[in-house]
Write a protein that holds these residues in place. Structure first.
Motif, PDB file in Angstrom:
ATOM      1  N   GLY A 239       0.792  -1.213   0.000  1.00  0.00           N
ATOM      2  CA  GLY A 239       0.000   0.000   0.000  1.00  0.00           C
ATOM      3  C   GLY A 239       0.830   1.271   0.000  1.00  0.00           C
ATOM      4  N   ARG A 240       2.159   1.126  -0.007  1.00  0.00           N
ATOM      5  CA  ARG A 240       2.997   2.322   0.044  1.00  0.00           C
ATOM      6  C   ARG A 240       2.987   3.083  -1.278  1.00  0.00           C
ATOM      7  NH1 ARG A 240       7.699   4.982  -0.383  1.00  0.00           N
ATOM      8  NH2 ARG A 240       8.628   3.543  -1.880  1.00  0.00           N
ATOM      9  N   LEU A 241       2.969   2.352  -2.388  1.00  0.00           N
ATOM     10  CA  LEU A 241       2.945   2.973  -3.712  1.00  0.00           C
ATOM     11  C   LEU A 241       1.739   2.491  -4.488  1.00  0.00           C
ATOM     12  CD1 LEU A 241       6.687   2.690  -4.886  1.00  0.00           C
ATOM     13  CD2 LEU A 241       5.554   4.639  -3.782  1.00  0.00           C
ATOM     14  N   ARG A 242       1.383   3.265  -5.514  1.00  0.00           N
ATOM     15  CA  ARG A 242       0.338   2.882  -6.455  1.00  0.00           C
ATOM     16  C   ARG A 242       0.966   2.755  -7.846  1.00  0.00           C
ATOM     17  NH1 ARG A 242      -2.980   7.428  -6.943  1.00  0.00           N
ATOM     18  NH2 ARG A 242      -1.192   8.619  -6.203  1.00  0.00           N
ATOM     19  N   ALA A 243       0.265   2.114  -8.774  1.00  0.00           N
ATOM     20  CA  ALA A 243       0.812   1.939 -10.115  1.00  0.00           C
ATOM     21  C   ALA A 243      -0.288   1.944 -11.159  1.00  0.00           C
ATOM     22  CB  ALA A 243       1.608   0.635 -10.205  1.00  0.00           C
ATOM     23  N   ALA A 244       0.044   2.492 -12.329  1.00  0.00           N
ATOM     24  CA  ALA A 244      -0.816   2.417 -13.514  1.00  0.00           C
ATOM     25  C   ALA A 244       0.056   1.852 -14.623  1.00  0.00           C
ATOM     26  CB  ALA A 244      -1.342   3.802 -13.872  1.00  0.00           C
ATOM     27  N   LEU A 245      -0.270   0.654 -15.077  1.00  0.00           N
ATOM     28  CA  LEU A 245       0.618  -0.101 -15.960  1.00  0.00           C
ATOM     29  C   LEU A 245      -0.072  -0.455 -17.268  1.00  0.00           C
ATOM     30  CD1 LEU A 245       1.757  -2.649 -13.208  1.00  0.00           C
ATOM     31  CD2 LEU A 245       2.878  -0.482 -13.795  1.00  0.00           C
ATOM     32  N   ASP A 246       0.470   0.040 -18.372  1.00  0.00           N
ATOM     33  CA  ASP A 246      -0.015  -0.422 -19.675  1.00  0.00           C
ATOM     34  C   ASP A 246       0.801  -1.597 -20.170  1.00  0.00           C
ATOM     35  OD1 ASP A 246      -1.695  -0.294 -22.010  1.00  0.00           O
ATOM     36  OD2 ASP A 246       0.036   0.527 -23.092  1.00  0.00           O
ATOM     37  N   VAL A 247       1.927  -1.863 -19.521  1.00  0.00           N
ATOM     38  CA  VAL A 247       2.810  -2.966 -19.902  1.00  0.00           C
ATOM     39  C   VAL A 247       3.211  -3.727 -18.644  1.00  0.00           C
ATOM     40  CG1 VAL A 247       3.698  -1.935 -22.026  1.00  0.00           C
ATOM     41  CG2 VAL A 247       4.754  -1.343 -19.848  1.00  0.00           C
ATOM     42  N   THR A 248       3.430  -5.019 -18.793  1.00  0.00           N
ATOM     43  CA  THR A 248       3.789  -5.857 -17.652  1.00  0.00           C
ATOM     44  C   THR A 248       4.850  -6.860 -18.079  1.00  0.00           C
ATOM     45  OG1 THR A 248       2.042  -7.478 -18.166  1.00  0.00           O
ATOM     46  CG2 THR A 248       1.482  -5.690 -16.628  1.00  0.00           C
ATOM     47  N   ASP A 249       5.452  -7.480 -17.090  1.00  0.00           N
ATOM     48  CA  ASP A 249       6.412  -8.562 -17.327  1.00  0.00           C
ATOM     49  C   ASP A 249       6.087  -9.675 -16.347  1.00  0.00           C
ATOM     50  OD1 ASP A 249       8.608 -10.033 -18.184  1.00  0.00           O
ATOM     51  OD2 ASP A 249      10.016  -8.986 -16.853  1.00  0.00           O
ATOM     52  N   PRO A 250       5.552 -10.825 -16.800  1.00  0.00           N
ATOM     53  CA  PRO A 250       5.380 -11.222 -18.213  1.00  0.00           C
ATOM     54  C   PRO A 250       4.171 -10.547 -18.866  1.00  0.00           C
ATOM     55  CG  PRO A 250       4.487 -12.903 -16.770  1.00  0.00           C
ATOM     56  CD  PRO A 250       5.129 -11.882 -15.867  1.00  0.00           C
ATOM     57  N   GLU A 251       4.104 -10.737 -20.165  1.00  0.00           N
ATOM     58  CA  GLU A 251       3.007 -10.169 -20.943  1.00  0.00           C
ATOM     59  C   GLU A 251       2.595 -11.166 -22.029  1.00  0.00           C
ATOM     60  OE1 GLU A 251       2.859  -6.345 -23.753  1.00  0.00           O
ATOM     61  OE2 GLU A 251       3.252  -5.849 -21.651  1.00  0.00           O
ATOM     62  N   PRO A 252       1.309 -11.520 -22.118  1.00  0.00           N
ATOM     63  CA  PRO A 252       0.199 -11.079 -21.266  1.00  0.00           C
ATOM     64  C   PRO A 252       0.407 -11.509 -19.807  1.00  0.00           C
ATOM     65  CG  PRO A 252      -0.630 -12.215 -23.240  1.00  0.00           C
ATOM     66  CD  PRO A 252       0.844 -12.459 -23.176  1.00  0.00           C
ATOM     67  N   LEU A 253      -0.141 -10.713 -18.907  1.00  0.00           N
ATOM     68  CA  LEU A 253      -0.061 -11.040 -17.485  1.00  0.00           C
ATOM     69  C   LEU A 253      -1.009 -12.207 -17.209  1.00  0.00           C
ATOM     70  CD1 LEU A 253       1.366  -9.903 -14.924  1.00  0.00           C
ATOM     71  CD2 LEU A 253      -0.767  -8.691 -14.445  1.00  0.00           C
ATOM     72  N   PRO A 254      -0.502 -13.322 -16.646  1.00  0.00           N
ATOM     73  CA  PRO A 254      -1.369 -14.477 -16.388  1.00  0.00           C
ATOM     74  C   PRO A 254      -2.584 -14.101 -15.533  1.00  0.00           C
ATOM     75  CG  PRO A 254       0.932 -15.066 -16.073  1.00  0.00           C
ATOM     76  CD  PRO A 254       0.900 -13.574 -16.251  1.00  0.00           C
ATOM     77  N   ALA A 255      -3.689 -14.774 -15.792  1.00  0.00           N
ATOM     78  CA  ALA A 255      -4.942 -14.447 -15.104  1.00  0.00           C
ATOM     79  C   ALA A 255      -4.840 -14.593 -13.596  1.00  0.00           C
ATOM     80  CB  ALA A 255      -6.067 -15.334 -15.645  1.00  0.00           C
ATOM     81  N   ASP A 256      -3.954 -15.472 -13.113  1.00  0.00           N
ATOM     82  CA  ASP A 256      -3.837 -15.692 -11.671  1.00  0.00           C
ATOM     83  C   ASP A 256      -2.698 -14.897 -11.049  1.00  0.00           C
ATOM     84  OD1 ASP A 256      -1.753 -17.054 -12.845  1.00  0.00           O
ATOM     85  OD2 ASP A 256      -2.057 -18.940 -11.745  1.00  0.00           O
ATOM     86  N   HIS A 257      -2.124 -13.958 -11.798  1.00  0.00           N
ATOM     87  CA  HIS A 257      -1.008 -13.190 -11.249  1.00  0.00           C
ATOM     88  C   HIS A 257      -1.522 -12.257 -10.150  1.00  0.00           C
ATOM     89  CE1 HIS A 257       2.533 -10.627 -10.927  1.00  0.00           C
ATOM     90  NE2 HIS A 257       3.191 -11.525 -11.643  1.00  0.00           N
ATOM     91  N   PRO A 258      -0.825 -12.186  -9.018  1.00  0.00           N
ATOM     92  CA  PRO A 258      -1.327 -11.370  -7.895  1.00  0.00           C
ATOM     93  C   PRO A 258      -1.401  -9.873  -8.197  1.00  0.00           C
ATOM     94  CG  PRO A 258       0.899 -12.213  -7.443  1.00  0.00           C
ATOM     95  CD  PRO A 258       0.400 -12.932  -8.649  1.00  0.00           C
ATOM     96  N   LEU A 259      -0.671  -9.396  -9.194  1.00  0.00           N
ATOM     97  CA  LEU A 259      -0.699  -7.967  -9.507  1.00  0.00           C
ATOM     98  C   LEU A 259      -2.090  -7.501  -9.923  1.00  0.00           C
ATOM     99  CD1 LEU A 259       1.439  -5.708  -9.486  1.00  0.00           C
ATOM    100  CD2 LEU A 259       1.850  -6.179 -11.915  1.00  0.00           C
ATOM    101  N   TRP A 260      -2.876  -8.412 -10.505  1.00  0.00           N
ATOM    102  CA  TRP A 260      -4.233  -8.057 -10.958  1.00  0.00           C
ATOM    103  C   TRP A 260      -5.105  -7.540  -9.814  1.00  0.00           C
ATOM    104  CZ3 TRP A 260      -5.532  -7.183 -15.725  1.00  0.00           C
ATOM    105  CH2 TRP A 260      -5.038  -7.947 -16.793  1.00  0.00           C
ATOM    106  N   THR A 261      -4.912  -8.059  -8.622  1.00  0.00           N
ATOM    107  CA  THR A 261      -5.860  -7.797  -7.538  1.00  0.00           C
ATOM    108  C   THR A 261      -5.312  -6.851  -6.464  1.00  0.00           C
ATOM    109  OG1 THR A 261      -5.116  -9.834  -6.434  1.00  0.00           O
ATOM    110  CG2 THR A 261      -7.062  -9.989  -7.849  1.00  0.00           C
ATOM    111  N   VAL A 262      -4.182  -6.224  -6.724  1.00  0.00           N
ATOM    112  CA  VAL A 262      -3.613  -5.304  -5.731  1.00  0.00           C
ATOM    113  C   VAL A 262      -4.391  -3.992  -5.753  1.00  0.00           C
ATOM    114  CG1 VAL A 262      -1.579  -4.010  -5.025  1.00  0.00           C
ATOM    115  CG2 VAL A 262      -1.318  -6.320  -5.950  1.00  0.00           C
ATOM    116  N   PRO A 263      -4.927  -3.556  -4.619  1.00  0.00           N
ATOM    117  CA  PRO A 263      -5.577  -2.241  -4.581  1.00  0.00           C
ATOM    118  C   PRO A 263      -4.581  -1.147  -4.962  1.00  0.00           C
ATOM    119  CG  PRO A 263      -6.073  -3.506  -2.595  1.00  0.00           C
ATOM    120  CD  PRO A 263      -4.994  -4.259  -3.323  1.00  0.00           C
ATOM    121  N   GLY A 264      -5.055  -0.193  -5.735  1.00  0.00           N
ATOM    122  CA  GLY A 264      -4.167   0.886  -6.140  1.00  0.00           C
ATOM    123  C   GLY A 264      -3.376   0.612  -7.389  1.00  0.00           C
TER     124      GLY A 264
END
Length: 305
Positions: A239-264
């Motif tokens: 919760g310290r930082l927020r992010a807006a990402l048009d690109v990810t690594d890996p890409e496509p971002l897997p459906a179960d990747h935890p980054l999908w559900t991080v608030p912010g």
């Protein structure tokens, strides 16, 4: 009689938009299956194809490859000897800058939360930070960075520019990347739009993120591997930082990747250039390149060899 300039296109829509042009013969080939016979003076690969597709040009007589993308990481390793490669500078800056600013507005004003609240009928009108008055650091000041700056200034932001080397222009100082760690703590929004290369691979690492102030927003419209995903996940999950990402690594971002559900964290699926603004600008670039070749002049946007 002078032989016509032969231009190879990957799709019918480009062919329809460009034909006819006097002195030009158009052929269709998307790098799949046998190549057209004879010399191809200008060849356009499909949009968002992997660089490995260019291996199909081995043994084909090609003069200029005109990419539909700005980035060209990985191309040098597969481009046959003697082939010139041009990127699509001037095509995607408008659309990418539009998305970058849109993601900033959405992240600052809480629009993703409001969309989720709509599903449950939750009325949460707590104040959100504005984009106005924010200090924004642009890490990367090429075409995309300049286009983002032009759109940010009317929002009454305080924009700092950073490029590979320090210099001055009519607006003042453009900082060099060597002052990155002096500038990161001073800015509430950091926008990354650098090309991917040896110097920028995982530029946004744990040290970079730790230097950003609490609550700051990272915007990545560069390439996924410019950021260390594990470090980004750690800082945003806390919760310290927020992010807006048009690109990810890996890409496509897997459906179960935890980054999908991080608030912010707001994620768009690498669509910076994929808007209605792309096609007419791509057609204009191709018309320009064809005109230059017909006149015996050097093409623009050449980045390789």
């Amino acid at each position: 009689m002078t032989a016509p300039l032969r231009v190879c296109l990957p799709a019918q829509n480009l062919l329809d938009a460009l034909t006819p042009i006097d002195g030009v013969e158009f052929v269709l080939w998307d790098l799949d299956g046998p190549a057209p016979e004879g010399r191809l003076d200008l060849l356009v690969p499909g949009y968002m194809g992997k660089p490995s597709a260019l291996a199909a040009l081995e043994g084909v007589d090609v003069g200029l490859v005109q990419s539909q993308s700005i980035g060209y990481d990985g191309v040098a390793a597969v481009l046959p000897d003697g082939v010139t490669f041009a990127n699509a500078a001037g095509v995607h800056e408008t659309s990418t800058a539009e998305l970058a600013v849109g993601m900033m507005v959405a992240s600052q004003r809480g629009i993703p939360d409001f969309v989720r609240n709509q599903d449950t009928g939750t009325w949460d009108n707590s104040p959100r930070p504005s984009l106005a008055d924010r200090r924004v650091l642009l890490v990367g000041y090429g075409g995309v960075g300049k286009a983002i700056e032009a759109r940010l200034l009317p929002f009454e932001t305080d924009v700092t520019r950073m490029a590979s080397r320090a210099r001055e222009d009519e607006r003042g100082t453009i900082f060099g990347i060597d002052s990155l760690y002096e500038q990161l703590p001073l800015h509430e929004i950091v926008v990354v739009s650098v090309p991917l290369g040896e110097q920028t691979q995982q530029l946004v690492d744990a040290k970079f993120l730790a230097a950003m102030p609490d609550g700051a927003l990272l915007v990545n419209v560069a390439r996924g591997p410019v950021a260390d995903t594990d470090a980004l996940l750690a800082e945003t999950s806390s919760g310290r930082l927020r992010a807006a990402l048009d690109v990810t690594d890996p890409e496509p971002l897997p459906a179960d990747h935890p980054l999908w559900t991080v608030p912010g964290v707001l994620i768009t699926p690498h669509v910076g250039g994929a808007s209605s603004a792309m096609f007419p600008r791509m057609v204009r670039l191709l018309r320009k390149q064809i005109g230059l070749l017909l006149e015996g002049k050097d093409p623009v946007n050449v980045v390789l060899p």
